[in-house]
Design an enzyme around this catalytic site. Structure first.
Site, PDB file in Angstrom:
ATOM      1  N   TRP A 152      -9.723  -6.744  15.348  1.00 22.04           N
ATOM      2  CA  TRP A 152      -8.830  -5.828  14.679  1.00 22.04           C
ATOM      3  C   TRP A 152      -9.516  -4.609  13.861  1.00 22.04           C
ATOM      4  CZ3 TRP A 152      -9.496 -11.326  14.189  1.00 22.04           C
ATOM      5  CH2 TRP A 152      -8.355 -11.919  14.669  1.00 22.04           C
ATOM      6  N   ASP A 153     -10.659  -4.427  14.217  1.00 19.71           N
ATOM      7  CA  ASP A 153     -11.572  -3.416  13.681  1.00 19.71           C
ATOM      8  C   ASP A 153     -11.711  -3.631  12.182  1.00 19.71           C
ATOM      9  OD1 ASP A 153     -12.796  -0.943  13.572  1.00 19.71           O
ATOM     10  OD2 ASP A 153     -10.984   0.209  13.327  1.00 19.71           O
ATOM     11  N   MET A 154     -12.123  -4.861  11.851  1.00 18.45           N
ATOM     12  CA  MET A 154     -12.371  -5.227  10.347  1.00 18.45           C
ATOM     13  C   MET A 154     -13.794  -4.890  10.063  1.00 18.45           C
ATOM     14  SD  MET A 154      -9.309  -5.719   9.103  1.00 18.45           S
ATOM     15  CE  MET A 154      -7.592  -6.129   9.619  1.00 18.45           C
ATOM     16  N   ASP A 155     -14.228  -3.881  10.502  1.00 14.92           N
ATOM     17  CA  ASP A 155     -15.634  -3.299   9.971  1.00 14.92           C
ATOM     18  C   ASP A 155     -15.611  -3.407   8.573  1.00 14.92           C
ATOM     19  OD1 ASP A 155     -16.088  -2.513  12.577  1.00 14.92           O
ATOM     20  OD2 ASP A 155     -16.014  -0.594  12.266  1.00 14.92           O
ATOM     21  N   LYS A 171     -11.543  -4.254   4.948  1.00 12.65           N
ATOM     22  CA  LYS A 171     -10.029  -3.549   5.387  1.00 12.65           C
ATOM     23  C   LYS A 171      -8.990  -4.768   5.002  1.00 12.65           C
ATOM     24  CE  LYS A 171     -12.228  -0.435   8.559  1.00 12.65           C
ATOM     25  NZ  LYS A 171     -12.222  -0.055  10.223  1.00 12.65           N
TER      26      LYS A 171
END
Length: 809
Positions: free
Chosen positions: A489-492, A517
């Site tokens: 989920w692009d939870m950088d 995030k």
């Protein structure tokens, strides 16, 4: 009088036109409502659409039943609205505002006269409709006295008895991106107070001359937080220029232009970013003054011949993959650093497309080392550059160690001719440092592509989407903690980890706070990575696409600002029509709450790609023991696309918009914000808040919606709906917080005790950055913002550095 040309004819024409409009609106709602029902959604829109359609037809026929029928529609809509959303004003707008206006129109003489003439009566029974209008209006008025999204509270204490453990510096300086290497964004200045902040005015404005060009990427941004140190302000621009300014006047002292190697080409097109969040500062003398009190980690053998040609130096990461050392006094390159003042960061990286690798954030600087990571373009392919972290000697630039998360144990400098592990997780944000503990803290991203993890290695699975602590001297891993398992989920971890000593029931703990995030605020012991605030592995939705998998659980902190799960009733719009379309979109996508896996059907990602917290992070007041946070809530969508269909999709505009190619993976992905056909968020407001958390209790003290839609709505009305902020806050010892990152063009000041907005100053462009504060040579406290806008957010772009101060005495 001729009834075909007189007032009656005009009234008849008006009534007919209203009837036609209602019939068309009703027909659209009926068709869309039936579609919504087939998706398992609300029956309201089909029923209301049928009622409005029939009202329109009856009105065309001048039948008095039109008024009675619409009275029923309006009354039923009012009851249904209260049932769904209560007395929430902005939720009531798309449900009732249009029907309320239509009810008033139907009561006008121009509509009633033709109906009465045809009925052959003086009275046509308008009381039911009038009553429905009054009831709907009363509900709207009542909703003005409720605030369902606010938490009210007040913090009385001025101190929790805890000393500030952050590295010391002159009170009037701002020497690091987060002011100190702790990333606390806290200033001990007290000249500007809650009592006098309303007097703030523009003290000076400077224009850098660096504005987005026609060949720049969409996401050309001015995310820079300037430094104030060495008697100067240091600003970096999107095209990697560094400018030294007089802190009292904004007058330019010197400028350094790295003359990017791609400056005269079209190769900026297709880049994901063009930004510089900051430069870093190193002063030999500052370390010499504290050497006698230094810890063993700091007193490791210094280089045999520390250079004196640049005793005070700035480190600049450039968009063409260089790390440059500048004389902080003159702006000239430090010739003894690397190759004539710069290091080629492409060494050992391997091939990449222009813009696919460089550092957008300032490096961390310790006594002996300058340590840098890098941005790697998301979702381009499965063969991107390494996310290696490298530590160079702060004086001569030789490589001391490297930490490659794809080969984590081999920290000795990479032999010449070899390359680091391709596609290993990167660290694109800002690191934090505790030199007394000898640790540097990395907020980690993940292995690209974001939405498909079928090719990920065990090493990348371990170190992605969390915080990793490395030994400063060796680069060896001391501890790590992951916040999202198998991140799809692009939870950088976008924000700089915030270090502060925290007063707990078990005594004072050396804390690290990671804002994320997904909305969890992870609080760890920075010595060993153990949770100070409990973290619970929580079951999450399952069902990844073929060739991938999902983690059965995800770690969620007890301290969090995660939003409630979205429902169909949360879908929003200006009118019932676009709200209905948003409901259809919602029901057509897969959504089972946070961590709903990406899918071929299309999934809703909420919190979205900009997260609850992104690179702006948080600010803390270590004396009062409170956190100031700016949570934002915007849903996104992602739809996996089979490889053979990728080429025909909408063009890629940025890393979060359009088709992401994911070359080498079986799926590309179409991404974007969850928006209505009018371009407004499909989810209901508020979309942005300011909030304070008591770190001694881990409780929210207060939470208020924040910002207006003045600069993002089609009509520039300053409606206080609460808008997202991209860019972080700062806090001062006087009890103030400042924030400029909201989508409207303001720098705002807040009372940290209760969240009251005390002042706002208009900016000439978007302020999507983190402000800073300092003391000038004249003894005045200034608050400064780089207002340059953000291409991907559509805020106004510019090149302004604006300083505010109290009036001169």
């Amino acid at each position: 009088m001729n009834e075909t040309t007189g007032p009656f004819a005009k009234a008849r024409l008006f009534s007919t036109l209203v009837g036609i409009a209602l019939a068309l609106i009703g027909l659209a709602m009926l068709v869309g409502g039936i579609k919504l029902i087939t998706l398992g959604g609300s029956f309201y829109y089909a029923l209301a659409g049928a009622g409005v359609l029939l009202t329109g037809l009856l009105l065309i026929l001048a039948n008095k039943a039109a008024l009675w029928l619409f009275a029923l529609v309006l009354l039923a809509s009012t009851i249904w609205s209260i049932y769904e959303v209560g007395l929430d004003w902005w939720q009531l707008v798309p449900r009732l505002a249009l029907w309320f206006v239509v009810g008033i129109v139907l009561l006008l003489p121009w509509v009633r006269r033709p109906i009465a003439r045809k009925a052959g009566a003086n009275s046509i029974g308008t009381a039911p409709l009038a009553g429905a209008v009054v009831i709907a209006g009363a509900v709207a008025v009542a909703s003005q006295f409720t605030n369902p999204h606010t938490i009210e509270g007040h913090l009385e204490r001025a101190s929790a008895g805890t000393l500030n453990a952050a590295p010391a510096m002159p009170d009037g300086d701002w020497q690091s991106y987060g002011r100190t290497a702790f990333g606390d964004k806290y200033s001990p200045l007290t000249q500007i107070t809650p009592d006098n902040v309303k007097q703030l005015e523009v003290a000076w404005t400077y224009r850098t001359g660096d504005i987005p060009g026609p060949n720049d990427p969409q996401e050309t941004t001015a995310e820079n937080t300037p430094l104030k140190v060495n008697g100067m302000l240091y600003v970096c621009t999107p095209h990697s220029q560094v400018i030294a300014l007089d802190p009292d006047t904004g007058k330019e002292i010197w400028r350094f232009d790295p003359k990017l190697s791609t400056q005269n080409a079209d190769s900026f097109k297709g880049w994901a970013h063009m930004t510089c969040r900051g430069v870093s500062y190193h002063d030999d003398a500052a370390y010499a003054q504290t050497e006698a009190q230094a810890s063993p980690a700091e007193t490791a053998a210094a280089p045999a011949s520390a250079s004196n040609s640049c005793p005070r130096r700035l480190f600049l990461p450039t968009a063409d993959t260089r790390l440059i050392a500048l004389n902080a006094d003159t702006g000239e390159m430090c010739q003894d650093f690397g190759n004539g003042g710069s290091i080629d960061l492409t060494t050992g990286i391997g091939s990449f497309t222009p813009g696919g690798y460089y550092s957008t954030s300032p490096p961390s600087v310790t006594r002996d080392l300058v340590i840098i990571g890098g941005h790697v373009t998301d979702n381009a392919s499965i063969d991107e550059p390494s996310g290696v972290i490298r530590a160079y000697d702060v004086h001569d630039g030789h490589l001391v160690w490297n930490w490659d998360s794809g080969n984590p144990d081999a920290t000795e400098p990479l032999p010449e001719g070899q390359i680091y592990t391709r596609n290993s997780p990167n660290m694109w944000s800002v690191m934090s440092v505790d030199e007394k503990l000898g640790l540097i803290y990395l907020p980690m991203g993940n292995q690209t592509p974001d939405q498909f993890g079928g090719h990920r290695t065990p090493e990348s699975e371990r170190y992605s989407a969390g915080v990793t602590a490395l030994d400063i001297n060796t680069g060896k891993v001391r501890w790590d903690y992951q916040f999202t398992h198998h991140d799809l989920w692009d939870m950088d971890v976008g924000g700089q980890p915030t270090l502060m000593d925290i007063k707990t029931a078990d005594g004072i703990k050396p804390g690290l706070i990671a804002s994320t995030k997904q909305g969890s605020l992870y609080v760890l012991d920075r010595t060993n990575g153990q949770p100070i605030v409990p973290i619970k592995e929580t079951p999450v939705p399952q069902g990844a696409v073929e060739g991938d998998h999902t983690s059965p659980t995800q770690p969620m902190s007890e301290l969090n600002m995660m939003p409630p799960v979205l429902t169909e009733a949360d879908m929003w719009g200006v009118t019932p029509l676009d709200q209905m379309l948003c409901r259809i979109t919602f029901k057509a996508h897969r959504y089972e709450g946070i961590y709903t896996p990406p899918s071929l059907q299309g999934s809703i990602v909420y919190p979205g790609n900009f997260g609850v917290f992104d690179w702006g992070g948080i600010a803390v007041d270590p004396i009062r023991q409170i956190m100031f946070a700016t949570p934002s809530y915007m849903a996104f969508t992602s739809k996996l696309v089979p490889r053979e269909e990728v080429e025909g999709g909408p063009a890629r505009k940025s890393e979060t918009e359009g088709v992401q190619p994911n070359k080498g993976a079986p799926y590309g992905v179409i991404m974007g914000a969850l928006l209505s056909p009018m371009g407004l968020p499909c989810q209901s407001p508020p979309w942005g808040y300011v909030a304070a958390i008591d770190m001694t209790t881990n409780k929210v003290i207060w939470k208020h919606k924040n910002g207006t839609v003045r600069d993002s709505a089609p009509v520039p009305l300053p409606l206080p709906m609460g808008v997202p902020a991209l860019g972080g806050p700062i806090m001062t010892a006087s009890g103030l917080a400042f924030l400029s990152g909201t989508l409207d063009q303001y720098l705002r000041a807040y009372d940290v005790r209760n969240g009251e907005q005390l002042w706002e100053g208009r900016l000439p462009a978007g302020g999507q950055t983190t402000p800073m504060t300092y003391t000038g040579k004249d003894g005045r406290q200034y608050v400064l913002v780089y207002a340059g806008g953000h291409g991907s957010l559509g805020t106004r772009q510019g090149d302004y550095v604006v300083a505010f101060a109290l009036p001169k005495q």
